[in-house]
Design a protein around this motif. Structure first.
Motif, short mmCIF file in Angstrom:
data_model
loop_
_atom_site.label_atom_id
_atom_site.label_comp_id
_atom_site.label_asym_id
_atom_site.label_seq_id
_atom_site.Cartn_x
_atom_site.Cartn_y
_atom_site.Cartn_z
N THR A 252 8.89 -7.42 0.47
CA THR A 252 8.97 -7.16 -0.35
C THR A 252 8.95 -5.64 -0.02
N GLU A 253 10.02 -4.50 -0.58
CA GLU A 253 9.33 -2.79 -0.41
C GLU A 253 8.10 -2.67 0.28
N ALA A 254 6.72 -3.77 -0.58
CA ALA A 254 5.54 -2.89 0.24
C ALA A 254 5.26 -3.48 1.28
N GLY A 255 5.53 -4.93 1.53
CA GLY A 255 5.06 -5.60 2.28
C GLY A 255 5.99 -4.92 3.93
N LEU A 256 7.41 -4.38 3.33
CA LEU A 256 7.60 -3.78 4.76
C LEU A 256 7.09 -2.51 5.18
N LYS A 257 7.02 -1.94 3.80
CA LYS A 257 6.40 -0.76 4.38
C LYS A 257 4.83 -0.53 4.95
N ALA A 258 4.21 -1.60 4.89
CA ALA A 258 2.54 -2.04 5.01
C ALA A 258 3.14 -1.60 6.88
N LYS A 259 4.02 -2.86 7.54
CA LYS A 259 3.87 -3.29 8.54
C LYS A 259 4.93 -2.31 8.96
N ILE A 260 5.90 -1.64 8.52
CA ILE A 260 5.83 -0.58 9.20
C ILE A 260 5.07 0.87 9.48
N HIS B 21 5.46 8.63 7.51
CA HIS B 21 6.30 8.43 6.16
C HIS B 21 6.84 7.67 6.14
N VAL B 22 7.16 6.40 5.17
CA VAL B 22 8.00 5.72 4.98
C VAL B 22 8.94 5.34 3.51
N GLU B 23 10.04 5.37 3.28
CA GLU B 23 10.95 5.11 1.99
C GLU B 23 11.42 3.98 2.47
N ILE B 24 10.97 2.72 1.12
CA ILE B 24 11.79 1.53 0.77
C ILE B 24 12.92 1.55 0.07
N GLU B 25 13.71 0.95 0.21
CA GLU B 25 14.45 0.49 -1.06
C GLU B 25 14.96 -0.48 -1.18
N ASP B 26 15.07 -1.48 -2.29
CA ASP B 26 16.01 -2.82 -2.65
C ASP B 26 16.86 -2.78 -3.12
N MET B 27 18.54 -2.46 -2.30
CA MET B 27 19.39 -1.88 -2.29
C MET B 27 20.28 -3.65 -3.09
N SER B 28 19.58 -5.07 -3.39
CA SER B 28 20.03 -5.80 -4.10
C SER B 28 20.11 -5.74 -5.29
N GLY B 29 19.31 -4.99 -6.30
CA GLY B 29 19.25 -5.56 -7.72
C GLY B 29 18.11 -6.24 -8.08
N CYS C 41 16.76 -8.49 -5.77
CA CYS C 41 16.10 -9.97 -5.43
C CYS C 41 15.83 -10.02 -3.97
N GLY C 42 15.63 -8.86 -3.63
CA GLY C 42 15.06 -8.69 -2.15
C GLY C 42 15.95 -9.49 -0.84
N GLN C 43 17.37 -9.21 -0.96
CA GLN C 43 17.90 -9.82 0.51
C GLN C 43 18.01 -8.34 0.95
N ALA C 44 18.25 -7.46 0.64
CA ALA C 44 19.46 -6.18 0.84
C ALA C 44 17.93 -4.79 0.83
N PHE C 45 17.49 -4.09 1.61
CA PHE C 45 16.62 -2.99 2.10
C PHE C 45 17.55 -2.09 2.55
N SER C 46 17.56 -0.95 2.11
CA SER C 46 17.70 -0.04 2.95
C SER C 46 15.92 1.29 3.37
N ALA C 47 15.63 2.12 4.57
CA ALA C 47 14.66 2.57 4.37
C ALA C 47 15.02 3.98 5.35
N ILE C 48 13.78 4.83 5.01
CA ILE C 48 14.00 6.11 5.93
C ILE C 48 13.10 5.66 6.63
N ILE C 49 12.32 6.69 7.67
CA ILE C 49 11.24 6.08 8.51
C ILE C 49 10.97 6.23 9.57
N VAL C 50 9.34 8.34 9.12
CA VAL C 50 9.33 9.16 10.41
C VAL C 50 8.30 8.02 11.05
N SER C 51 8.56 8.00 12.18
CA SER C 51 7.26 8.13 13.44
C SER C 51 7.72 8.80 14.35
N PRO C 52 6.50 9.13 14.69
CA PRO C 52 6.58 10.14 16.47
C PRO C 52 6.42 8.97 17.73
#
Length: 110
Positions: A8-16, A24-32, A34-45
């Motif tokens: 899930t988006e929430a699960g990915l965000k929490a783990k990252i 800063h983390v933005e996760i988007e389910d790009m699969s419409g 079904c949870g099979q394709a995700f894109s992300a913006i991740i900001v980390s030191p």
């Protein structure tokens, strides 16, 4: 065989956030949905002084089980300084796949 919980988006965000100390983390389910394709913006030191490839490897290592369970994973990785510079310049970073026509491919008709 036990059924694995879906990625899930929430699960990915929490783990990252936890494993990469992401600020800063933005996760988007790009699969419409079904949870099979995700894109992300991740900001980390942790991305400081790392190439794009090294950043992606760091993320993929942290999400090894999740990446193996989904069809597509596309991260965009920034240092806090890069992220702040984009914001100050008014450049809005979008998750990979978001700057398309907005169409979601749900299958191929033959």
């Amino acid at each position: 065989m036990a059924e694995e919980s879906p990625v899930t988006e929430a699960g990915l965000k929490a783990k990252i956030t936890e494993q990469l100390q992401a600020t800063h983390v933005e996760i988007e389910d790009m699969s419409g949905g079904c949870g099979q394709a995700f894109s992300a913006i991740i900001v980390s030191p942790q991305f400081e002084k790392k190439t794009t490839l090294a950043r992606h490897r760091l993320v993929n290592t942290a999400l090894k089980a999740e990446v193996a369970a989904i069809h597509a994973w596309t991260p965009k990785c920034y240092t806090p300084e890069q992220w702040e510079k984009q914001r100050q310049e008014g450049n809005q970073a979008v998750a990979p796949g978001k700057d398309t026509t907005g169409e979601v491919v749900s299958g191929i008709k033959g």
